[in-house]
Design a protein around this motif. Structure first.
Motif, PDB file in Angstrom:
ATOM      1  N   SER A 171     -45.351  50.095  -0.431  1.00 30.29           N
ATOM      2  CA  SER A 171     -44.753  49.758   0.866  1.00 30.29           C
ATOM      3  C   SER A 171     -45.693  48.867   1.670  1.00 30.29           C
ATOM      4  CB  SER A 171     -44.440  51.037   1.651  1.00 30.29           C
ATOM      5  OG  SER A 171     -43.561  51.867   0.940  1.00 30.29           O
ATOM      6  N   SER A 222     -45.763  45.250  -0.011  1.00 32.14           N
ATOM      7  CA  SER A 222     -44.507  44.511   0.199  1.00 32.14           C
ATOM      8  C   SER A 222     -44.334  44.129   1.657  1.00 32.14           C
ATOM      9  CB  SER A 222     -43.321  45.348  -0.282  1.00 32.14           C
ATOM     10  OG  SER A 222     -43.230  46.566   0.433  1.00 32.14           O
ATOM     11  N   ARG A 236     -44.621  40.308   3.256  1.00 28.21           N
ATOM     12  CA  ARG A 236     -43.524  39.774   4.073  1.00 28.21           C
ATOM     13  C   ARG A 236     -44.032  39.221   5.396  1.00 28.21           C
ATOM     14  NH1 ARG A 236     -38.395  43.371   6.315  1.00 28.21           N
ATOM     15  NH2 ARG A 236     -37.410  41.699   7.542  1.00 28.21           N
ATOM     16  N   GLY A 258     -45.755  43.326  -5.512  1.00 28.46           N
ATOM     17  CA  GLY A 258     -46.028  42.208  -4.607  1.00 28.46           C
ATOM     18  C   GLY A 258     -46.879  41.100  -5.195  1.00 28.46           C
TER      19      GLY A 258
END
Length: 402
Positions: free
Chosen positions: A214, A217, A221, A80
């Motif tokens: 996870s 990311s 987002r 990321g």
């Protein structure tokens, strides 16, 4: 330097967790087995186990250093990193990776000191590294004006001193199990069962790395670099609080393993029950602390004027709830490792880190946004606790069947 540097350093977390995972693969699998053989009064085999685990740690260190040095920028982008945060992440990672051998030695071999009953020496390993790091950080960051590179150098140097401390003790006169060159030749019959037992710790920490990816990311987002920076703060607080809970687990493991090997099931049960009670009290206390002092805790890491501050304040209480159940889960995993039921421990870690948490990550954020990401953690911990209690009741704490 600012929030971008904080976020950049935080993006290194998945790699750091993978390094830790390999240390625990060897250490958390070998230390309980060494304690079991000490309980059987077979210190010779226990020494072979310790030496083989040390050889594995050296091999892991070489392999991981080469691997991460080659793929480090691509991995950080995958985790990321943006154009603003990647330079800081790379700057920190390149220095830390070359010092990863010291981290592996400290994490992996310090467990063998605890296993022998030298808990004060083991504690000193952690304290020495922490104190040196705290002293060197401001010197390298501010006095030498090295910024992120200074933070990485300070960490590596502190871990190097910790590694020297560990090796000096394990090769010295006070240790019960001595680290000998003659026992370091790898023997599959010696290290194989250690890896089988340590796989649960490896899975747990490596899935934490997957979860960290996870997290970043998903947060990138739904909230961009600011949300990722907030996660860096929460991760730091999470480590500060979960370490004592893991310490309770690691402190109980050698006692359980020794008495398991000695055929003393009642002592095993008493240690297990004491560890659960202690961990629960600590977990509840930490939950109350994070709720009542949330803003003060976050302000230790970042100025209140940054946008990441409010996001971290909103997210931290969710993790606080998870601390209560995390405490029980760590004791459960550690217990099954201690009595050579590695398969049980591995199943628990897979359910917790892969099934329950990833299920929450995929299901909750599309509906709840960023709060859904936070909520996935305590929900997974709660479901894992239910599963552990279920198998506890099924097993009826039966040990020492040999």
């Amino acid at each position: 330097i600012g929030a971008a540097a904080l976020t950049g350093v935080g993006l290194f977390a998945p790699i750091l967790m993978l390094i830790n995972a390999f240390a625990m693969l060897s250490g958390s699998g070998g230390a309980p087995r060494a304690a079991i053989f000490m309980g059987k009064k077979d210190n010779e085999t226990a020494e072979k186990i310790m030496a083989n685990c040390f050889s594995l740690i050296l091999i892991f260190a070489i392999g991981l250093t080469i691997l991460f040095s080659i793929f480090e920028p691509k991995l950080l982008i995958l985790f990321g990193a943006s154009d603003a945060t990647l330079p800081y992440a790379v700057e920190y990672a390149r220095i830390y990776i070359f010092g990863s051998i010291f981290v592996l030695i400290v994490l992996g071999m310090n467990l063998f000191i605890t296993t022998q009953g030298f808990s004060k020496i083991s504690m000193m390993t952690t304290l020495i590294g922490a104190v040196i790091n705290v002293i060197l950080d401001p010197i390298f960051i501010f006095v030498f004006d090295m910024g992120v590179r200074g933070a990485a150098i300070a960490t590596v140097l502190s871990q190097a001193v910790g590694a020297i401390w560990v090796l000096r003790f394990l090769t010295g006169e006070k240790t019960i199990l001595k680290l000998k060159l003659s026992n370091m030749k790898l023997n599959p019959k010696v290290f194989g069962p250690c890896l089988a037992l340590g796989i649960s710790s490896f899975v747990m920490i490596s899935t934490e790395s997957l979860l960290s990816i996870s997290f970043t990311s998903s947060l990138a987002r739904y909230g961009g670099d600011v949300a990722v920076g907030a996660m860096t703060i929460i991760t730091s607080v999470n480590q500060l609080i979960t370490m004592p809970l893991q310490g309770i687990c690691q402190g109980g493991q050698p006692i359980i393993s020794y008495n398991f090997g000695a055929g003393q099931p009642e002592r095993v049960r008493k240690t297990l029950h004491l560890a659960i009670r202690t961990a629960l009290i600590c977990g509840i206390s930490f939950f109350i602390l994070t709720v009542l002092c949330c803003q003060d805790i976050v302000s230790l890491f970042i100025d209140r004027s940054y946008a990441a501050f409010d996001i971290a304040v909103n997210g931290l209480p969710y993790f606080g709830v998870g601390f209560i159940f995390f405490a029980v889960n760590m004791i459960g995993i550690g217990y099954y490792q201690s009595v050579e039921r590695g398969q049980r421990a591995t199943i628990i870690t897979l359910l917790r880190g892969v099934v329950f948490m990833l299920m929450g990550f995929f299901a909750l954020p599309p509906v709840l946004g960023i709060p859904g990401i936070w909520l996935a953690v305590p929900l997974a911990e709660l479901l894992t606790t239910f599963y552990i209690f279920g198998i506890y009741l099924k097993d009826r704490f039966i040990v020492c069947r040999r």
